[in-house]
Design a protein around this motif. Sequence first.
Motif, PDB file in Angstrom:
ATOM      1  N   HIS A   1       3.705  19.522  -0.806  1.00 41.86           N
ATOM      2  CA  HIS A   1       4.462  19.617  -2.055  1.00 41.86           C
ATOM      3  C   HIS A   1       3.912  18.675  -3.116  1.00 41.86           C
ATOM      4  O   HIS A   1       3.733  17.491  -2.862  1.00 41.86           O
ATOM      5  N   ILE A   2       3.669  19.221  -4.307  1.00 45.35           N
ATOM      6  CA  ILE A   2       3.337  18.373  -5.450  1.00 45.35           C
ATOM      7  C   ILE A   2       4.109  18.775  -6.700  1.00 45.35           C
ATOM      8  O   ILE A   2       3.971  18.144  -7.727  1.00 45.35           O
ATOM      9  N   ASP A   3       4.937  19.798  -6.596  1.00 42.75           N
ATOM     10  CA  ASP A   3       5.647  20.269  -7.791  1.00 42.75           C
ATOM     11  C   ASP A   3       6.870  19.428  -8.119  1.00 42.75           C
ATOM     12  O   ASP A   3       7.314  19.410  -9.257  1.00 42.75           O
ATOM     13  N   TRP A   4       7.424  18.685  -7.157  1.00 45.71           N
ATOM     14  CA  TRP A   4       8.591  17.838  -7.407  1.00 45.71           C
ATOM     15  C   TRP A   4       8.349  16.394  -6.942  1.00 45.71           C
ATOM     16  O   TRP A   4       9.279  15.631  -6.762  1.00 45.71           O
ATOM     17  N   THR A   5       7.092  16.034  -6.777  1.00 46.33           N
ATOM     18  CA  THR A   5       6.769  14.726  -6.192  1.00 46.33           C
ATOM     19  C   THR A   5       6.025  13.800  -7.148  1.00 46.33           C
ATOM     20  O   THR A   5       5.341  12.878  -6.715  1.00 46.33           O
ATOM     21  N   ASP A   6       6.171  14.022  -8.449  1.00 47.95           N
ATOM     22  CA  ASP A   6       5.430  13.217  -9.426  1.00 47.95           C
ATOM     23  C   ASP A   6       5.663  11.721  -9.271  1.00 47.95           C
ATOM     24  O   ASP A   6       4.743  10.931  -9.467  1.00 47.95           O
ATOM     25  N   GLU A   7       6.874  11.323  -8.930  1.00 47.10           N
ATOM     26  CA  GLU A   7       7.167   9.893  -8.781  1.00 47.10           C
ATOM     27  C   GLU A   7       6.267   9.257  -7.722  1.00 47.10           C
ATOM     28  O   GLU A   7       5.771   8.150  -7.901  1.00 47.10           O
ATOM     29  N   ALA A   8       6.042   9.963  -6.628  1.00 50.51           N
ATOM     30  CA  ALA A   8       5.181   9.429  -5.563  1.00 50.51           C
ATOM     31  C   ALA A   8       3.725   9.448  -5.988  1.00 50.51           C
ATOM     32  O   ALA A   8       2.980   8.490  -5.703  1.00 50.51           O
TER      33      ALA A   8
ATOM     34  N   MET B   1       0.842  -1.187   0.000  1.00 43.54           N
ATOM     35  CA  MET B   1       0.000   0.000   0.000  1.00 43.54           C
ATOM     36  C   MET B   1       0.882   1.242   0.000  1.00 43.54           C
ATOM     37  O   MET B   1       1.803   1.357   0.804  1.00 43.54           O
ATOM     38  N   LYS B   2       0.606   2.150  -0.911  1.00 45.91           N
ATOM     39  CA  LYS B   2       1.309   3.432  -1.006  1.00 45.91           C
ATOM     40  C   LYS B   2       0.263   4.531  -1.050  1.00 45.91           C
ATOM     41  O   LYS B   2      -0.576   4.557  -1.944  1.00 45.91           O
ATOM     42  N   ILE B   3       0.333   5.414  -0.060  1.00 47.83           N
ATOM     43  CA  ILE B   3      -0.676   6.461   0.080  1.00 47.83           C
ATOM     44  C   ILE B   3       0.016   7.814   0.161  1.00 47.83           C
ATOM     45  O   ILE B   3       0.930   7.998   0.968  1.00 47.83           O
ATOM     46  N   TYR B   4      -0.442   8.758  -0.669  1.00 47.53           N
ATOM     47  CA  TYR B   4       0.078  10.120  -0.662  1.00 47.53           C
ATOM     48  C   TYR B   4      -1.025  11.029  -0.140  1.00 47.53           C
ATOM     49  O   TYR B   4      -2.118  11.083  -0.716  1.00 47.53           O
ATOM     50  N   ILE B   5      -0.755  11.748   0.953  1.00 50.18           N
ATOM     51  CA  ILE B   5      -1.734  12.641   1.569  1.00 50.18           C
ATOM     52  C   ILE B   5      -1.258  14.077   1.386  1.00 50.18           C
ATOM     53  O   ILE B   5      -0.125  14.402   1.720  1.00 50.18           O
ATOM     54  N   VAL B   6      -2.143  14.918   0.858  1.00 48.66           N
ATOM     55  CA  VAL B   6      -1.787  16.307   0.586  1.00 48.66           C
ATOM     56  C   VAL B   6      -2.893  17.227   1.096  1.00 48.66           C
ATOM     57  O   VAL B   6      -4.058  16.845   1.154  1.00 48.66           O
ATOM     58  N   GLY B   7      -2.489  18.424   1.497  1.00 49.97           N
ATOM     59  CA  GLY B   7      -3.449  19.421   1.957  1.00 49.97           C
ATOM     60  C   GLY B   7      -2.702  20.613   2.528  1.00 49.97           C
ATOM     61  O   GLY B   7      -1.484  20.606   2.665  1.00 49.97           O
ATOM     62  N   SER B   8      -3.451  21.634   2.893  1.00 54.41           N
ATOM     63  CA  SER B   8      -2.879  22.868   3.416  1.00 54.41           C
ATOM     64  C   SER B   8      -2.431  22.709   4.860  1.00 54.41           C
ATOM     65  O   SER B   8      -2.677  21.679   5.495  1.00 54.41           O
TER      66      SER B   8
ATOM     67  N   GLN C   1       0.914  -0.412   9.629  1.00 52.97           N
ATOM     68  CA  GLN C   1       2.295  -0.737  10.014  1.00 52.97           C
ATOM     69  C   GLN C   1       3.253  -0.553   8.841  1.00 52.97           C
ATOM     70  O   GLN C   1       3.982  -1.463   8.446  1.00 52.97           O
ATOM     71  N   ILE C   2       3.212   0.672   8.299  1.00 56.35           N
ATOM     72  CA  ILE C   2       4.081   1.040   7.181  1.00 56.35           C
ATOM     73  C   ILE C   2       4.782   2.354   7.512  1.00 56.35           C
ATOM     74  O   ILE C   2       4.315   3.112   8.361  1.00 56.35           O
ATOM     75  N   PRO C   3       5.899   2.652   6.834  1.00 55.24           N
ATOM     76  CA  PRO C   3       6.632   3.896   7.114  1.00 55.24           C
ATOM     77  C   PRO C   3       5.843   5.147   6.740  1.00 55.24           C
ATOM     78  O   PRO C   3       5.053   5.141   5.796  1.00 55.24           O
ATOM     79  N   HIS C   4       6.096   6.208   7.489  1.00 56.87           N
ATOM     80  CA  HIS C   4       5.460   7.516   7.267  1.00 56.87           C
ATOM     81  C   HIS C   4       6.558   8.539   7.008  1.00 56.87           C
ATOM     82  O   HIS C   4       7.521   8.624   7.763  1.00 56.87           O
ATOM     83  N   PHE C   5       6.397   9.310   5.944  1.00 55.59           N
ATOM     84  CA  PHE C   5       7.357  10.352   5.588  1.00 55.59           C
ATOM     85  C   PHE C   5       6.631  11.679   5.410  1.00 55.59           C
ATOM     86  O   PHE C   5       5.539  11.715   4.842  1.00 55.59           O
ATOM     87  N   GLU C   6       7.262  12.757   5.880  1.00 54.74           N
ATOM     88  CA  GLU C   6       6.759  14.116   5.664  1.00 54.74           C
ATOM     89  C   GLU C   6       7.633  14.765   4.601  1.00 54.74           C
ATOM     90  O   GLU C   6       8.859  14.760   4.720  1.00 54.74           O
ATOM     91  N   THR C   7       7.017  15.372   3.586  1.00 52.58           N
ATOM     92  CA  THR C   7       7.824  15.989   2.527  1.00 52.58           C
ATOM     93  C   THR C   7       8.692  17.123   3.078  1.00 52.58           C
ATOM     94  O   THR C   7       9.775  17.371   2.545  1.00 52.58           O
ATOM     95  N   ASP C   8       8.247  17.785   4.133  1.00 55.08           N
ATOM     96  CA  ASP C   8       9.074  18.833   4.755  1.00 55.08           C
ATOM     97  C   ASP C   8      10.432  18.286   5.196  1.00 55.08           C
ATOM     98  O   ASP C   8      11.434  19.000   5.169  1.00 55.08           O
ATOM     99  N   ASN C   9      10.462  17.028   5.594  1.00 56.11           N
ATOM    100  CA  ASN C   9      11.723  16.441   6.063  1.00 56.11           C
ATOM    101  C   ASN C   9      12.669  16.085   4.917  1.00 56.11           C
ATOM    102  O   ASN C   9      13.844  15.805   5.157  1.00 56.11           O
ATOM    103  N   PHE C  10      12.172  16.097   3.696  1.00 53.54           N
ATOM    104  CA  PHE C  10      13.063  15.970   2.537  1.00 53.54           C
ATOM    105  C   PHE C  10      13.639  17.347   2.185  1.00 53.54           C
ATOM    106  O   PHE C  10      14.774  17.457   1.747  1.00 53.54           O
TER     107      PHE C  10
END
Length: 166
Positions: free
Chosen positions: A70-77, A1-8, A25-34
Motif C-alpha cells: 500500500h502506498i495510496d494512504w501511507t504518505d505519513e510513513a 531508524m524508520k524503513i518502509y519496504i514496498v513491493g509486489s 531490534q525495532i518493531p515490524h508492521f505489515e500494512t495488511d494488518n492495518f
Amino acid sequence: MKIYIVGSVGSGKTTLARKVAAQLQIPHFETDNFVWNHQPTGDIRNEIDVRNKLFLNAVKQEKWVIEGLHIDWTDEALLAADQIVFLDIPVNKRTWRIIRRYIRQLLKIEKGNYKPTFTIFRKMFQWNTYFEEQMKPAFMQKFEVYGSKVHYLHTNEEVEDWFREL
C-alpha cells in the motif's frame, strides 16, 4: 531508524522486513494488518478510520519497519521514513515464490496471515500482474519526490548488499 519496504506479492517484503527488524531490534508492521482484522472465521476489513488510527500509531513510534503493497494512504510513513526500499524483483522470480509459499503453507511449513486456499493462490497471480501493469508505474512516479532515500532493488544480491550496509 524508520524503513518502509514496498513491493509486489512474492517480492520478499515480509522476509526482508523481519530480517531488518530483528537485526535493528525495532518493531515490524505489515500494512495488511492495518487493513484487515484477522479472525479465525475469516478476515474482516477494518473501517478506514480504524485502519488509519492503527497505521498512524505505528508511524508515530520512534523506530520501525513497515512493509506492504500500500502506498495510496501511507504518505505519513513515506515522509517519515529514513529509507524506502522498493523490491522490484522480476516477475518470474515472484511467480516461483508464490508457488513455493502456497505449497509450504499447505504443508504447514510456513505460516501466513490467511488460509492458503486455491482461490487466494490464483488471486496472487492476478495481483502480481496488476502490480506490474498498474501499480509499479504509479510507485515509480510517486517515489520521484523522495530522491535518494528510495532504494530500487532488483535482485537478491542487491537486497543483501543493501542489508549489509544498514
